[in-house]
Design a protein around this motif. Structure first.
Motif, PDB file in Angstrom:
ATOM      1  N   GLY A  28      32.463  30.304  97.005  1.00  0.00           N
ATOM      2  CA  GLY A  28      32.546  29.601  98.310  1.00  0.00           C
ATOM      3  C   GLY A  28      32.873  27.962  97.974  1.00  0.00           C
ATOM      4  O   GLY A  28      33.654  27.503  98.535  1.00  0.00           O
ATOM      5  N   PHE A  53      29.459  25.422 106.079  1.00  0.00           N
ATOM      6  CA  PHE A  53      29.342  25.479 104.657  1.00  0.00           C
ATOM      7  C   PHE A  53      30.186  24.418 104.064  1.00  0.00           C
ATOM      8  O   PHE A  53      29.837  23.736 103.314  1.00  0.00           O
ATOM      9  CB  PHE A  53      29.759  26.943 104.172  1.00  0.00           C
ATOM     10  CG  PHE A  53      29.843  26.936 102.821  1.00  0.00           C
ATOM     11  CD1 PHE A  53      28.548  26.858 101.655  1.00  0.00           C
ATOM     12  CD2 PHE A  53      31.101  26.873 101.845  1.00  0.00           C
ATOM     13  CE1 PHE A  53      28.938  26.690 100.476  1.00  0.00           C
ATOM     14  CE2 PHE A  53      31.360  26.967 100.827  1.00  0.00           C
ATOM     15  CZ  PHE A  53      30.196  26.824  99.980  1.00  0.00           C
ATOM     16  N   GLY A 104      28.767  20.933 104.381  1.00  0.00           N
ATOM     17  CA  GLY A 104      27.759  20.757 103.451  1.00  0.00           C
ATOM     18  C   GLY A 104      28.209  20.444 102.132  1.00  0.00           C
ATOM     19  O   GLY A 104      27.727  19.714 101.336  1.00  0.00           O
ATOM     20  N   TRP A 105      29.268  21.373 101.834  1.00  0.00           N
ATOM     21  CA  TRP A 105      29.773  21.028 100.324  1.00  0.00           C
ATOM     22  C   TRP A 105      30.426  19.589 100.161  1.00  0.00           C
ATOM     23  O   TRP A 105      30.309  18.915  99.011  1.00  0.00           O
ATOM     24  CB  TRP A 105      30.943  21.963 100.218  1.00  0.00           C
ATOM     25  CG  TRP A 105      31.577  22.300  98.712  1.00  0.00           C
ATOM     26  CD1 TRP A 105      30.890  22.942  97.698  1.00  0.00           C
ATOM     27  CD2 TRP A 105      32.481  21.369  98.183  1.00  0.00           C
ATOM     28  NE1 TRP A 105      31.587  22.769  96.526  1.00  0.00           N
ATOM     29  CE2 TRP A 105      32.395  22.019  96.863  1.00  0.00           C
ATOM     30  CE3 TRP A 105      33.401  20.494  98.520  1.00  0.00           C
ATOM     31  CZ2 TRP A 105      33.585  21.369  95.902  1.00  0.00           C
ATOM     32  CZ3 TRP A 105      34.284  19.951  97.732  1.00  0.00           C
ATOM     33  CH2 TRP A 105      34.435  20.190  96.292  1.00  0.00           C
ATOM     34  N   GLU A 150      28.029  36.540  96.397  1.00  0.00           N
ATOM     35  CA  GLU A 150      27.373  35.233  96.748  1.00  0.00           C
ATOM     36  C   GLU A 150      26.537  34.365  95.844  1.00  0.00           C
ATOM     37  O   GLU A 150      25.948  35.027  94.801  1.00  0.00           O
ATOM     38  CB  GLU A 150      26.395  35.473  98.128  1.00  0.00           C
ATOM     39  CG  GLU A 150      27.195  35.618  99.471  1.00  0.00           C
ATOM     40  CD  GLU A 150      26.444  35.942 100.444  1.00  0.00           C
ATOM     41  OE1 GLU A 150      26.092  34.836 101.282  1.00  0.00           O
ATOM     42  OE2 GLU A 150      26.051  37.014 100.637  1.00  0.00           O
ATOM     43  N   ALA A 163      22.166  22.651 107.244  1.00  0.00           N
ATOM     44  CA  ALA A 163      22.803  23.887 106.710  1.00  0.00           C
ATOM     45  C   ALA A 163      22.614  24.065 105.345  1.00  0.00           C
ATOM     46  O   ALA A 163      23.058  25.147 104.705  1.00  0.00           O
ATOM     47  CB  ALA A 163      24.411  23.835 107.216  1.00  0.00           C
ATOM     48  N   ASP A 164      22.100  23.302 104.595  1.00  0.00           N
ATOM     49  CA  ASP A 164      22.092  23.217 103.204  1.00  0.00           C
ATOM     50  C   ASP A 164      20.876  24.363 102.750  1.00  0.00           C
ATOM     51  O   ASP A 164      20.218  24.411 103.556  1.00  0.00           O
ATOM     52  CB  ASP A 164      21.641  21.949 102.513  1.00  0.00           C
ATOM     53  CG  ASP A 164      22.777  20.914 102.421  1.00  0.00           C
ATOM     54  OD1 ASP A 164      23.978  21.492 102.416  1.00  0.00           O
ATOM     55  OD2 ASP A 164      22.536  19.868 101.882  1.00  0.00           O
ATOM     56  N   THR A 193      34.190  30.222 106.577  1.00  0.00           N
ATOM     57  CA  THR A 193      34.028  30.659 104.816  1.00  0.00           C
ATOM     58  C   THR A 193      33.311  31.801 104.916  1.00  0.00           C
ATOM     59  O   THR A 193      32.143  32.052 105.598  1.00  0.00           O
ATOM     60  CB  THR A 193      33.537  29.495 104.200  1.00  0.00           C
ATOM     61  OG1 THR A 193      34.181  28.240 104.396  1.00  0.00           O
ATOM     62  CG2 THR A 193      33.861  29.882 102.742  1.00  0.00           C
ATOM     63  N   GLU A 194      33.977  32.891 104.064  1.00  0.00           N
ATOM     64  CA  GLU A 194      33.137  34.154 104.030  1.00  0.00           C
ATOM     65  C   GLU A 194      33.440  34.624 102.795  1.00  0.00           C
ATOM     66  O   GLU A 194      34.418  34.543 102.035  1.00  0.00           O
ATOM     67  CB  GLU A 194      33.644  35.074 105.067  1.00  0.00           C
ATOM     68  CG  GLU A 194      32.560  36.259 105.379  1.00  0.00           C
ATOM     69  CD  GLU A 194      32.676  36.712 106.594  1.00  0.00           C
ATOM     70  OE1 GLU A 194      32.869  36.202 107.560  1.00  0.00           O
ATOM     71  OE2 GLU A 194      32.395  37.973 106.559  1.00  0.00           O
ATOM     72  N   CYS A 197      33.691  24.485 109.616  1.00  0.00           N
ATOM     73  CA  CYS A 197      32.752  25.308 109.139  1.00  0.00           C
ATOM     74  C   CYS A 197      31.591  24.652 108.294  1.00  0.00           C
ATOM     75  O   CYS A 197      31.787  23.694 107.808  1.00  0.00           O
ATOM     76  CB  CYS A 197      33.525  26.051 108.097  1.00  0.00           C
ATOM     77  SG  CYS A 197      32.371  26.969 106.846  1.00  0.00           S
TER      78      CYS A 197
END
Ligand SMILES: CC(C)(COP(=O)(O)OP(=O)(O)OC[C@H]1O[C@@H](n2cnc3c(N)ncnc32)[C@H](O)[C@@H]1OP(=O)(O)O)[C@@H](O)C(=O)NCCC(=O)NCCS
Length: 107
Positions: A52, A76, A79-80, A47, A106-107, A40-41, A74
């Motif tokens: 995201g 992110f 974490g989501w 941001e 990663a949070d 994801t970018e 990924c």
């Protein structure tokens, strides 16, 4: 802020646009009945505004609608998902421990 997320299959990704400008994307690969969410970018200018998150939600809703098992490679997206437990059932069992544990880092 209105984020519009659309799938662009020829680029193997979902793209997020804000007022028509490309703000970010999530890349994927399809493997049989699975979808691998690989990266994801979000453009630095956008941001921290939920772009995201909208990309993750749309890709996961699409996977659910198409009966696909999700491999959230990924960090992110992993974490989501951990913060949105309704989506954990979509995750390949092989990844669930990593999503629920390592994603905290990663949070
Ligand atoms: C990571 C990235 C995609 C987040 O996009 P974003 O639009 O800023 O994200 P959102 O505003 O929707 O969500 C922010 C949330 O994600 C979390 N987050 C930010 N970066 C994260 C990361 N690398 N891993 C996990 N979670 C992350 C934040 O803590 C925040 O959580 P909160 O909503 O509980 O406060 C973006 O910062 C980016 O492109 N970074 C550079 C590339 C990258 O590291 N990609 C991820 C690995 S593939």
């Amino acid at each position: 802020m209105d984020v519009v997320v659309t799938e662009v299959p020829e680029r193997h990704r979902f793209e997020a646009r804000l007022n028509g400008s490309l703000a970010g994307h999530v890349e994927y690969a399809r493997l049989g009945g699975k979808i691998l969410l690989t990266h994801t970018e979000v453009d630095g200018a956008f941001e921290g505004k939920g772009v995201g998150g909208e990309l993750a939600r749309t890709a996961l809703d699409s996977a659910r609608a198409n009966g696909l098992v999700v491999r959230p490679l990924c960090p992110f997206v992993a974490g989501w998902i951990r913060r949105h437990p309704d989506y954990v059932a979509l995750v390949d069992p092989i990844d669930r421990m990593r999503v629920m544990a390592a994603a905290k880092v990663a949070d």
